[in-house]
Design an enzyme around this catalytic site. Structure first.
Site, short mmCIF file in Angstrom:
data_model
loop_
_atom_site.label_atom_id
_atom_site.label_comp_id
_atom_site.label_asym_id
_atom_site.label_seq_id
_atom_site.Cartn_x
_atom_site.Cartn_y
_atom_site.Cartn_z
CG ASN A 66 -2.03 -0.93 0.72
OD1 ASN A 66 -2.92 -0.49 0.16
ND2 ASN A 66 -2.14 -1.94 1.40
NE ARG A 95 -0.79 -0.13 22.70
CZ ARG A 95 -0.63 -1.11 21.98
NH1 ARG A 95 -0.24 -0.67 20.63
NH2 ARG A 95 -0.87 -2.22 22.05
CG HIS A 139 -9.58 -3.35 8.38
ND1 HIS A 139 -8.68 -4.06 8.96
CD2 HIS A 139 -10.54 -4.02 8.34
CE1 HIS A 139 -9.25 -5.08 9.48
NE2 HIS A 139 -10.40 -5.10 9.15
CD GLU A 173 -10.84 7.36 21.24
OE1 GLU A 173 -11.93 7.72 21.75
OE2 GLU A 173 -10.08 7.87 20.26
C1 GAR Z 1 -3.29 -4.77 3.80
O1 GAR Z 1 -4.01 -5.54 3.58
C2 GAR Z 1 -3.78 -3.99 4.78
O2 GAR Z 1 -5.39 -3.62 4.53
C3 GAR Z 1 -3.78 -4.79 6.26
O3 GAR Z 1 -2.45 -5.36 5.92
C4 GAR Z 1 -2.18 -5.39 4.65
C5 GAR Z 1 -0.88 -4.91 4.70
O4 GAR Z 1 -0.37 -4.99 3.15
N1 GAR Z 1 -4.17 -3.93 7.27
C6 GAR Z 1 -4.89 -4.46 8.17
O5 GAR Z 1 -5.17 -5.48 8.41
C7 GAR Z 1 -4.83 -3.23 9.32
N2 GAR Z 1 -6.01 -3.78 10.48
P1 GAR Z 1 0.94 -4.04 2.86
O6 GAR Z 1 2.09 -4.14 3.79
O7 GAR Z 1 1.22 -4.85 1.42
O8 GAR Z 1 0.47 -2.72 2.54
#
Ligand code: GAR
Length: 205
Positions: free
Chosen positions: A14, A65, A109, A142
């Site tokens: 992404n 955190r 997401h 949050e």
């Molecule tokens: C993506 O599918 C993104 O939507 C997901 O992790 C992947 C990262 O892929 N994110 C989540 O699940 C967040 N809750 P990438 O590193 O190739 O962009």
């Protein structure tokens, strides 16, 4: 020039879709100020370095955190980031992080929220028997995978699908959705009414 801060933990596809959108002039007025990871071996971090972008790694494992987030917040401020884009950043943000960038943090997401927050959203949707899946770009609050929705893209679930094939087709849509959502937010031509993200005039979206 609007300055983006990218946070990632893994592959970085992404993030690379955002890089392509900038290179192709689809994110006019944006540049990547810094790419931050909490995982030293994240392929996305190596890809960013190979592109000559500024990269930083703050290891999160074993740290409170709040302490870890304080380092990331300071880094984003140091690089004068206008908009924070979580791109496969597999960590919940602390309240202090959200407060440091109010309505200035986006996440992508791989489900049609509010369905299937959390891990392995594509497999969750497939196993549930959904006929339509997809992805969501939303502001971060949050709660996990919860903030105001900027944009969603739907993906049909085929009879011939399995979870990895579905995840791949969702990912293709993610790569279109994220730059488009960033462009909408950077345009500033929107208002947030409750949970609704609305164009100020219909032609703006
Ligand atoms: C993506 O599918 C993104 O939507 C997901 O992790 C992947 C990262 O892929 N994110 C989540 O699940 C967040 N809750 P990438 O590193 O190739 O962009």
């Amino acid at each position: 020039m609007k300055r983006l801060g990218i946070l990632l933990s893994g592959r970085g596809s992404n993030f690379l879709a955002i890089v392509r959108a900038i290179a192709e002039g689809r994110l006019n007025g944006a540049e990547i100020a810094v790419v931050v990871s909490n995982v030293a071996a994240a392929p996305g971090l190596a890809a960013a370095a190979a592109l000559g972008l500024t990269t930083r790694c703050f290891l999160s494992r074993g740290r409170p955190r709040a302490d870890h987030d304080a380092d990331v917040i300071a880094c984003l401020r140091e690089h004068r980031v206008d908009l924070v884009c979580l791109a496969g950043y597999m960590r919940l943000l602390s309240p202090a992080f959200i407060a440091a960038f109010p309505d200035r943090i986006l996440n992508i997401h791989p489900s049609l929220l509010p369905a299937f927050p959390g891990l392995d959203a594509q497999t969750q949707a497939f196993d549930y028997g959904c006929k339509v899946a997809g992805c969501t770009v939303h502001f971060v609050d949050e709660h996990l995978d919860h903030g105001v929705i900027v944009l969603q893209r739907a993906v049909p679930v085929l009879d011939t699908d399995n979870a990895p094939a579905l995840a791949e087709r969702i990912l293709e849509q993610e790569h279109l959705a994220y730059p488009e959502a960033i462009a909408r937010v950077l345009s500033g031509k929107y208002r947030i009414q409750g949970r609704r993200f609305e164009a100020i005039s219909p032609s703006d979206l």
